[in-house]
Enzyme design. Sequence first.
Site, PDB file in Angstrom:
ATOM      1  N   SER A   1       0.834  -1.204   0.000  1.00 47.27           N
ATOM      2  CA  SER A   1       0.000   0.000   0.000  1.00 47.27           C
ATOM      3  C   SER A   1       0.867   1.253   0.000  1.00 47.27           C
ATOM      4  O   SER A   1       0.348   2.368   0.005  1.00 47.27           O
ATOM      5  CB  SER A   1      -0.906   0.020   1.236  1.00 47.27           C
ATOM      6  OG  SER A   1      -0.134   0.123   2.418  1.00 47.27           O
TER       7      SER A   1
ATOM      8  N   GLU B   1      -8.173  -3.129  -1.813  1.00 49.86           N
ATOM      9  CA  GLU B   1      -8.005  -1.959  -2.674  1.00 49.86           C
ATOM     10  C   GLU B   1      -7.254  -2.363  -3.942  1.00 49.86           C
ATOM     11  O   GLU B   1      -6.142  -2.888  -3.871  1.00 49.86           O
ATOM     12  CB  GLU B   1      -7.230  -0.861  -1.937  1.00 49.86           C
ATOM     13  CG  GLU B   1      -7.979  -0.279  -0.755  1.00 49.86           C
ATOM     14  CD  GLU B   1      -7.122   0.627   0.101  1.00 49.86           C
ATOM     15  OE1 GLU B   1      -7.606   1.680   0.542  1.00 49.86           O
ATOM     16  OE2 GLU B   1      -5.946   0.274   0.350  1.00 49.86           O
TER      17      GLU B   1
END
Length: 297
Positions: A122, A155
């Site tokens: 991330s 995500e």
Amino acid sequence: MENNEIKQVAIVGSGAMGSQIAMVCALAGHLVTLQDIEPESLVKAKAFLHEQMEKRVVKGRYTREEVDNAFKRLNFTDNIEDLSNANLVIEAIAEKLEAKRELFAKLDKIVAPHTILATNSSTIVSSKLADVVSHPESVCNIHFFNPVLVMEMVEVVKGPHTSDETAEKSMAFVKSIRKTPVLLKKEISGFIANRILGKLMDEALFLYENGYATHEEIDLVCKKALNHPIGPFALMDLTGIDVNYFVRMQRYNESGDEQDKPSRIVTEKVKKGELGKKTGKGFYEYDEKGIRVEVTV
């Protein structure tokens, strides 16, 4: 776009994240290969997954047959060449840019041109990896949350190089493993959840380091006043304090801003090897089973 276009999945890195991603994929019916350069890490991952799934069978979340079949679909290997047939490879190694670039360059020589190469990071956006492969349009971020066996959100991040087809296939894949995907149309370090969480972490560390409250008290406030399921310090212990350190160092290396460096206490913990649950000590202490030890004064 049919979900079954992705049938064989490979995960590189058998730590807490990689091993759980592999199991989630196997439970959903995919053929999965979990690869790590350290055979000992694979042994630990297999034992960890058996332990976790046994608990879920006992609690009735999965049947014995479902778990047994998932393990039959899950292959453990230390040979990266075994990933050649994968339709999707998810990288889940340490948050170190050069290590990831080296890995993607190796994978590029092994997998088919249409194979999606995704990073679970991330912090390191896929555009920092795409230039080392022959088909950058097949590179993206697919970011899971820890613990993967529990957390529903994933995500998916589309870089400037990522094709619409890759993004669509990745979104469909996430749905096929019974997770809820969100597509970020463009890159930003930290994505959505961790950018919001990072602000909370920074403030929690500031309050602790400056003596406003103990880490236990700050965690308690977050749980009881903000209704968070886990406090920021317990969460850092769960995910690994070194992860916080590497994320902040990556941010600092990009920005050159001293404020982006890891906090003093996080740096001290990393230097001492107190990385959280995985080492038995972080902000809290844990027994050999990973259960928090309550310290009485």
